[in-house]
Motif scaffolding. Structure first.
Motif, PDB file in Angstrom:
ATOM      1  N   UNK A  35      44.069  42.985 129.459  1.00  0.00           N
ATOM      2  CA  UNK A  35      43.675  42.204 128.202  1.00  0.00           C
ATOM      3  C   UNK A  35      43.283  40.781 128.011  1.00  0.00           C
ATOM      4  N   UNK A  36      43.458  40.088 128.832  1.00  0.00           N
ATOM      5  CA  UNK A  36      43.268  38.599 128.962  1.00  0.00           C
ATOM      6  C   UNK A  36      41.960  38.397 129.439  1.00  0.00           C
ATOM      7  N   UNK A  37      41.571  37.048 129.853  1.00  0.00           N
ATOM      8  CA  UNK A  37      40.533  36.723 129.968  1.00  0.00           C
ATOM      9  C   UNK A  37      39.813  37.368 131.440  1.00  0.00           C
ATOM     10  N   UNK A  38      38.991  38.154 131.362  1.00  0.00           N
ATOM     11  CA  UNK A  38      38.467  38.968 132.380  1.00  0.00           C
ATOM     12  C   UNK A  38      37.013  39.190 132.292  1.00  0.00           C
ATOM     13  N   UNK A  39      36.548  40.425 132.461  1.00  0.00           N
ATOM     14  CA  UNK A  39      35.030  40.968 132.539  1.00  0.00           C
ATOM     15  C   UNK A  39      34.474  40.768 131.244  1.00  0.00           C
ATOM     16  N   UNK A  40      35.196  40.970 130.292  1.00  0.00           N
ATOM     17  CA  UNK A  40      34.509  40.977 128.951  1.00  0.00           C
ATOM     18  C   UNK A  40      34.161  39.587 128.527  1.00  0.00           C
ATOM     19  N   UNK A  41      34.842  38.806 128.823  1.00  0.00           N
ATOM     20  CA  UNK A  41      34.526  37.452 128.517  1.00  0.00           C
ATOM     21  C   UNK A  41      33.331  36.826 129.513  1.00  0.00           C
ATOM     22  N   UNK A  42      33.532  37.435 130.555  1.00  0.00           N
ATOM     23  CA  UNK A  42      32.527  37.009 131.519  1.00  0.00           C
ATOM     24  C   UNK A  42      31.082  37.742 130.848  1.00  0.00           C
ATOM     25  N   UNK A  43      31.190  38.667 130.492  1.00  0.00           N
ATOM     26  CA  UNK A  43      29.927  39.359 130.015  1.00  0.00           C
ATOM     27  C   UNK A  43      29.335  38.595 128.780  1.00  0.00           C
ATOM     28  N   UNK A  44      30.267  38.408 127.730  1.00  0.00           N
ATOM     29  CA  UNK A  44      30.015  37.609 126.553  1.00  0.00           C
ATOM     30  C   UNK A  44      29.600  36.394 126.874  1.00  0.00           C
ATOM     31  N   UNK A  67      30.756  28.272 127.161  1.00  0.00           N
ATOM     32  CA  UNK A  67      32.107  28.455 127.689  1.00  0.00           C
ATOM     33  C   UNK A  67      33.046  28.818 126.356  1.00  0.00           C
ATOM     34  N   UNK A  68      33.414  29.954 126.532  1.00  0.00           N
ATOM     35  CA  UNK A  68      34.040  30.839 125.502  1.00  0.00           C
ATOM     36  C   UNK A  68      35.746  30.096 125.465  1.00  0.00           C
ATOM     37  N   UNK A  69      36.071  29.999 124.081  1.00  0.00           N
ATOM     38  CA  UNK A  69      37.565  29.500 124.196  1.00  0.00           C
ATOM     39  C   UNK A  69      38.111  30.261 122.763  1.00  0.00           C
ATOM     40  N   UNK A  70      39.423  29.814 122.709  1.00  0.00           N
ATOM     41  CA  UNK A  70      40.363  30.569 121.747  1.00  0.00           C
ATOM     42  C   UNK A  70      39.870  30.571 120.199  1.00  0.00           C
ATOM     43  N   UNK A  71      39.385  29.095 119.955  1.00  0.00           N
ATOM     44  CA  UNK A  71      38.769  29.159 118.540  1.00  0.00           C
ATOM     45  C   UNK A  71      37.760  27.711 118.702  1.00  0.00           C
ATOM     46  N   UNK A  72      37.259  27.521 117.402  1.00  0.00           N
ATOM     47  CA  UNK A  72      36.175  26.677 117.400  1.00  0.00           C
ATOM     48  C   UNK A  72      36.897  25.135 117.470  1.00  0.00           C
ATOM     49  N   UNK A 109      43.565  27.500 126.320  1.00  0.00           N
ATOM     50  CA  UNK A 109      42.482  27.688 125.354  1.00  0.00           C
ATOM     51  C   UNK A 109      41.363  28.679 125.645  1.00  0.00           C
ATOM     52  N   UNK A 110      41.778  29.720 126.589  1.00  0.00           N
ATOM     53  CA  UNK A 110      40.780  30.518 126.956  1.00  0.00           C
ATOM     54  C   UNK A 110      40.663  31.728 125.922  1.00  0.00           C
ATOM     55  N   UNK A 111      39.627  32.429 126.094  1.00  0.00           N
ATOM     56  CA  UNK A 111      39.396  33.744 125.168  1.00  0.00           C
ATOM     57  C   UNK A 111      39.989  34.841 125.870  1.00  0.00           C
ATOM     58  N   UNK A 112      40.454  35.713 124.858  1.00  0.00           N
ATOM     59  CA  UNK A 112      40.824  37.092 125.665  1.00  0.00           C
ATOM     60  C   UNK A 112      39.846  38.176 125.996  1.00  0.00           C
ATOM     61  N   UNK A 113      39.952  39.027 126.473  1.00  0.00           N
ATOM     62  CA  UNK A 113      39.067  40.356 126.566  1.00  0.00           C
ATOM     63  C   UNK A 113      38.737  41.179 125.564  1.00  0.00           C
ATOM     64  N   UNK A 114      39.889  41.182 124.698  1.00  0.00           N
ATOM     65  CA  UNK A 114      39.868  41.937 123.278  1.00  0.00           C
ATOM     66  C   UNK A 114      38.861  41.093 122.437  1.00  0.00           C
ATOM     67  N   UNK A 115      39.028  39.729 122.346  1.00  0.00           N
ATOM     68  CA  UNK A 115      38.255  39.103 121.396  1.00  0.00           C
ATOM     69  C   UNK A 115      36.754  39.016 121.986  1.00  0.00           C
ATOM     70  N   UNK A 116      36.570  39.157 123.000  1.00  0.00           N
ATOM     71  CA  UNK A 116      34.973  39.011 123.550  1.00  0.00           C
ATOM     72  C   UNK A 116      34.179  40.389 123.359  1.00  0.00           C
ATOM     73  N   UNK A 117      35.039  41.525 123.333  1.00  0.00           N
ATOM     74  CA  UNK A 117      34.489  42.798 123.316  1.00  0.00           C
ATOM     75  C   UNK A 117      34.436  42.557 121.778  1.00  0.00           C
TER      76      UNK A 117
END
Ligand SMILES: Cc1ncc(COP(=O)(O)O)c(C=O)c1O
Length: 374
Positions: A30-39, A52-57, A237-245
């Motif tokens: 669920x954390x930062x992984x493949x989905x964030x990489x693809x996003x 560079x994606x992160x948790x919020x603006x 401050x990283x983004x999660x894969x759930x968010x990126x998906x």
């Protein structure tokens, strides 16, 4: 009472986003992984620059400012009429947000006022692309260049907007976007930094994961870095894969969202164009994706009672924004008045605008506003 409550803003979430989230949940990573990489890769293609994606603006702004070396007692020029996030990101670095006035036509920073507030301590200017409008970016960049300032664009509202035929974020120093629940595209919450400056990229990437060296590379290969060094202050401050998906599916729909927002804003414009009581902002929707639609009420209007009446008619409204120089935390920093901000703020009212709204609702809202005013 009308049946359906009309929200001020909302996302448009389809089966695609729901299935994408379910798929991440099924993976049990669920954390930062493949989905964030693809996003990030998809955003890189979108902007033609590194993202560079992160948790919020707000985190995006904070990380970018820190990576630019903005710190203790440095001054950053920023318009007062913005969400407190812009100010908080600056003060989080120990720097001082210098509240500037706005241009009445666009609600973007008044460069004449910014020039007056330039001091030996000024290190950066943060133009806020209010409602998706990038304002006078060329002039801002010239001013910054002449005075050795960094430019950090608060482009939270401007995902998809263009400036002189180029996407906001595809040029300039550093741009930060928000993907919170109501933005032009959403990840639920989320944000990103876009730049082509390698040093800023690498510092921001490291700082988004507590400064743990090379952590992004490990996470993108579904691994962790167990033995590491930390050389600078970082944040979680990283983004999660759930968010990126969610964000990836939303990005695919941007064209539709943008067209819908533009069409509805233009329809409001038509309905208010000949109004004797309501003033509007003349925005060029060829290039601007409108994020909010604000109207200017007649002087002396009781805005609270107007909002209550609209609410009784099932219309939600908002106020963008409480000027920061009037907030307790920042009040002491501003000695002069901000003429335009102080004058227009009490008259601003944001009315519903989102891709789930239709033309009939827009007409209903405009009619109700006129009815109440008259
Ligand atoms: C102008 C502006 N800047 C920054 C932000 C911060 O973005 P986020 O809510 O994703 O932290 C927002 C969010 O609404 C905003 O409107």
């Amino acid at each position: 009472m009308q049946e359906e409550f009309i929200r001020l803003s909302k996302p448009l979430i389809g089966l695609e986003e729901k299935e994408a989230v379910l798929s991440v949940l099924s993976n049990e990573r669920l954390g930062m992984g493949n989905e964030v990489k693809k996003f990030e890769n998809e955003l890189n293609s979108f902007f033609g620059r590194t993202t560079i994606c992160c948790i919020n603006g707000t985190a995006a702004l904070h990380l970018a400012l820190q990576a630019m070396g903005i710190g203790d007692q440095d001054e950053v020029l920023v318009q007062s009429l913005t969400y407190v996030a812009s100010f908080q990101a600056i003060s989080a670095c120990g720097a001082i947000p210098i509240a500037c006035d706005i241009e009445l036509e666009s609600l973007t920073i008044d460069l004449k006022d910014a020039k007056r507030k330039l001091s030996p301590k000024t290190k950066a200017i943060m133009p806020v692309h209010f409602g998706g409008d990038p304002g006078r970016l060329d002039e801002i960049y010239s001013f910054a260049q002449e005075n050795g300032l960094r430019v950090i664009e608060d482009a939270a509202h401007a995902f998809g907007s263009e400036y002189k035929n180029r996407k906001v974020g595809s040029f300039g120093d550093v741009s930060c976007f928000s993907f919170d629940g109501i933005k032009n595209i959403t990840c639920g919450e989320g944000g990103c930094i876009v730049t082509n400056n390698r040093e800023i990229m690498s510092l921001a990437r490291e700082a988004r994961l507590l400064g743990v060296e090379n952590e992004t590379k490990h996470r993108f290969s579904d691994k962790r870095n167990w033995q590491f060094d930390v050389k600078s202050q970082g944040w979680r401050y990283h983004m999660s894969d759930i968010m990126a998906s969610i964000g990836r599916k939303q990005l695919e729909k941007l064209k539709y969202f943008a067209e819908k927002r533009k069409e509805l804003a233009k329809h409001y414009d038509e309905l208010f164009l000949n109004s004797k009581s309501i003033n509007i902002f003349k925005r060029n929707y060829q290039s601007i994706v409108p994020h909010i639609y604000s109207i200017i009420l007649p002087e002396g209007t009781d805005r609270s009672s107007m909002r209550k009446k609209l609410y009784q008619d099932s219309i939600e409204t908002g106020i963008h924004y409480m000027p920061n120089h009037q907030l307790t935390l920042y009040r002491g920093l501003q000695i002069q008045e901000l003429k335009n901000t102080d004058q227009i703020y009490p008259r601003l009212l944001s009315i519903p605008l989102h891709p789930d709204l239709n033309r009939k609702q827009v007409e209903f809202i405009a009619n109700k506003i006129h009815e109440i005013i008259e």
